[in-house]
Structures are given as C-alpha cells and as structure tokens.
Motif scaffolding. Structure first.
Motif, PDB file in Angstrom:
ATOM      1  N   GLY A  29       1.781 -29.257 -11.777  1.00  0.00           N
ATOM      2  CA  GLY A  29       1.419 -28.026 -11.458  1.00  0.00           C
ATOM      3  C   GLY A  29       0.738 -26.996 -12.482  1.00  0.00           C
ATOM      4  N   SER A  30      -0.030 -26.061 -11.778  1.00  0.00           N
ATOM      5  CA  SER A  30      -0.737 -25.118 -12.780  1.00  0.00           C
ATOM      6  C   SER A  30      -0.827 -23.993 -11.963  1.00  0.00           C
ATOM      7  N   ARG A  31      -1.171 -22.918 -12.549  1.00  0.00           N
ATOM      8  CA  ARG A  31      -1.529 -21.821 -11.855  1.00  0.00           C
ATOM      9  C   ARG A  31      -2.861 -21.849 -11.142  1.00  0.00           C
ATOM     10  N   LEU A  36      -7.453 -28.888 -13.041  1.00  0.00           N
ATOM     11  CA  LEU A  36      -6.823 -30.528 -13.496  1.00  0.00           C
ATOM     12  C   LEU A  36      -7.685 -31.613 -12.649  1.00  0.00           C
ATOM     13  N   SER A  37      -8.517 -31.257 -11.945  1.00  0.00           N
ATOM     14  CA  SER A  37      -9.436 -32.368 -11.106  1.00  0.00           C
ATOM     15  C   SER A  37      -9.711 -33.504 -11.943  1.00  0.00           C
ATOM     16  N   ASP A  38     -10.312 -33.024 -13.179  1.00  0.00           N
ATOM     17  CA  ASP A  38     -10.848 -34.282 -13.989  1.00  0.00           C
ATOM     18  C   ASP A  38      -9.721 -35.043 -14.585  1.00  0.00           C
ATOM     19  N   TRP A  39      -8.663 -34.400 -15.004  1.00  0.00           N
ATOM     20  CA  TRP A  39      -7.503 -35.181 -15.445  1.00  0.00           C
ATOM     21  C   TRP A  39      -6.947 -36.162 -14.393  1.00  0.00           C
ATOM     22  N   ALA A  40      -6.705 -35.525 -13.058  1.00  0.00           N
ATOM     23  CA  ALA A  40      -6.017 -36.194 -11.909  1.00  0.00           C
ATOM     24  C   ALA A  40      -7.187 -37.532 -11.895  1.00  0.00           C
ATOM     25  N   ALA A  46      -2.058 -39.770  -9.810  1.00  0.00           N
ATOM     26  CA  ALA A  46      -1.670 -38.332 -10.173  1.00  0.00           C
ATOM     27  C   ALA A  46      -1.947 -37.288  -9.033  1.00  0.00           C
ATOM     28  N   LYS A  47      -1.062 -36.562  -8.682  1.00  0.00           N
ATOM     29  CA  LYS A  47      -1.189 -35.449  -7.945  1.00  0.00           C
ATOM     30  C   LYS A  47      -1.161 -34.211  -8.664  1.00  0.00           C
ATOM     31  N   THR A  48      -1.943 -33.236  -7.982  1.00  0.00           N
ATOM     32  CA  THR A  48      -1.904 -31.593  -8.612  1.00  0.00           C
ATOM     33  C   THR A  48      -1.580 -30.633  -7.543  1.00  0.00           C
ATOM     34  N   THR A  54       4.317 -27.914  -6.538  1.00  0.00           N
ATOM     35  CA  THR A  54       5.054 -29.005  -7.534  1.00  0.00           C
ATOM     36  C   THR A  54       6.467 -28.774  -7.213  1.00  0.00           C
ATOM     37  N   ALA A  55       7.019 -27.664  -7.259  1.00  0.00           N
ATOM     38  CA  ALA A  55       8.447 -27.597  -7.224  1.00  0.00           C
ATOM     39  C   ALA A  55       9.098 -27.960  -5.782  1.00  0.00           C
TER      40      ALA A  55
END
Length: 213
Positions: A29-31, A36-40, A46-48, A54-55
């Motif tokens: 999770g992120s603001r 995070l699209s590249d990382w995912a 992996a989900k973002t 996320t919680a």
C-alpha cells in the motif's frame, strides 16, 4: 495468508518480495499506488493499492513507513480494517535531525516508544515490534557464518507474537521475545546502535545475535 504492507519504500518493497518468495499473497500500500506499477510488474502476483485497500486486503499487516507518519498511515488505513489484526511494526521514531557522531536522534523519550503510542491509539489491533533493528538488505533469509541472527520482538498479544515468530522463522531468523509493548522502549533504540557502524564506517551488513549459556 494474505499480507498487507503499509509502506512502499525500500523496507516495504523488500518485505513484500520476501513474503512473495515464501508463497504469501501480498498487497503493498501507498499514498500513490500508481508509483508502484513498475515494481508490481516485476513481481508476479504482487498487488498494490491505497493504505485503506491494503488494510482491508491483509489478514496480517506490516507497518513499514517512516516513524513520523506511522500514525497517519494507520488512520488512512481505517480503524475498522485494523481491528483484531496482527500488525508487524517495523518503524522507528527517527527524528528529522541528522545524526551526531553517527548517533541518530529519536523524537520519543527514554520511557516511551513509538509502538506504545500506536498501540494506545489503535487498541483493537495487535502490534508486534519486528524488523526494526536491521537493514532491508538483511531482512530476508540473512546468511552469516556464525548462524542465524536474532530478531527481538515484543507485543501484548501472545497469538500475534506467535504469528510473527512463525514468519520470522520462515525468513531465517532466531526470535527473542522480550515481552509486552513496553519492551519496545529497548528494541527501538537498537536501530540507533545498528546504524552507528554504517554512518561511521559505511558498514551496513551486520545484525544482532543474542547468546545464551
């Protein structure tokens, strides 16, 4: 088990990769989840999402943001989504001031800890201090000639600590349970001690080991 990681910095991403490696379902999770699209795309499965998404997703949560915004991140996640959940707290109360002679400053006092503050504000959640006393590069299955390093944990809920211990064992750590949340007053400053060799001598690949006779 589904793992929700609140925080998309190096610690959050590293732990996310560790959980994926060991077969867990993961959302980070992120603001701004779009960053995070590249990382995912580089980590299958992996989900973002936002902190709130996320919680809601995670059966177990990991708090991996800067200490100064930890409470805000949990508020953004939403109290109902945090209720009764184990939260592995990897944060440290590091002040914005630069280190002096390699020694970081904390914004907490000697008789308080950030985790205690969070546990007080979110009493229906079960915080367990973990992953705060080592660098990200050594968090997942660290290899040392002298064997497994020690991860010090604490928290008020025995079941939550058992879940944390099982994860840490999978991640290649020896676990030392230091008791209730008050012990975070001692565990959080291990971050200061861990960082001194790094700031003074650029040595960042060490970990702590508790020796018992």
């Amino acid at each position: 088990m589904k793992i929700g990681i609140l925080g998309s910095g190096i610690v959050g991403k590293t732990l996310g990769e560790g959980f994926l490696k060991h077969g867990y379902a993961v959302m980070v999770g992120s603001r701004s989840p779009e960053k995070l699209s590249d990382w995912a795309s580089q980590h299958a499965g992996a989900k973002t999402g936002t902190f709130a998404e996320t919680a809601q997703y995670g059966d177990l949560l990991v708090l991996a943001v800067q200490g100064g915004v930890a409470a805000e991140a949990l508020r953004m996640a939403g109290g109902d989504a945090l209720k009764d959940k184990t939260i592995l707290d990897a944060t440290n109360p590091i002040d914005e001031a630069p280190p002096e002679d390699g020694v970081l400053r904390f914004f907490t006092g000697p008789n308080e800890s950030l985790m205690e503050q969070l546990q007080t504000e979110f009493p229906s959640s079960n915080f367990v201090k973990a992953f705060n006393s080592v660098g990200a590069v050594r968090m997942i299955n660290p290899q040392f000639e002298d064997g497994k390093p020690t991860m010090f944990i604490c928290g008020n809920n025995p079941d939550a600590k058992q879940k944390a211990a099982e994860i840490l064992d999978t991640f290649g750590w020896e676990v030392a349970d230091m008791g209730t949340a008050q012990a975070a007053r001692a565990i959080e400053p291990l971050c200061i001690l861990w960082c001194i060799p790094g700031f003074l001598n650029n040595q960042w690949n060490h970990a702590f080991k508790l020796l018992l006779k």
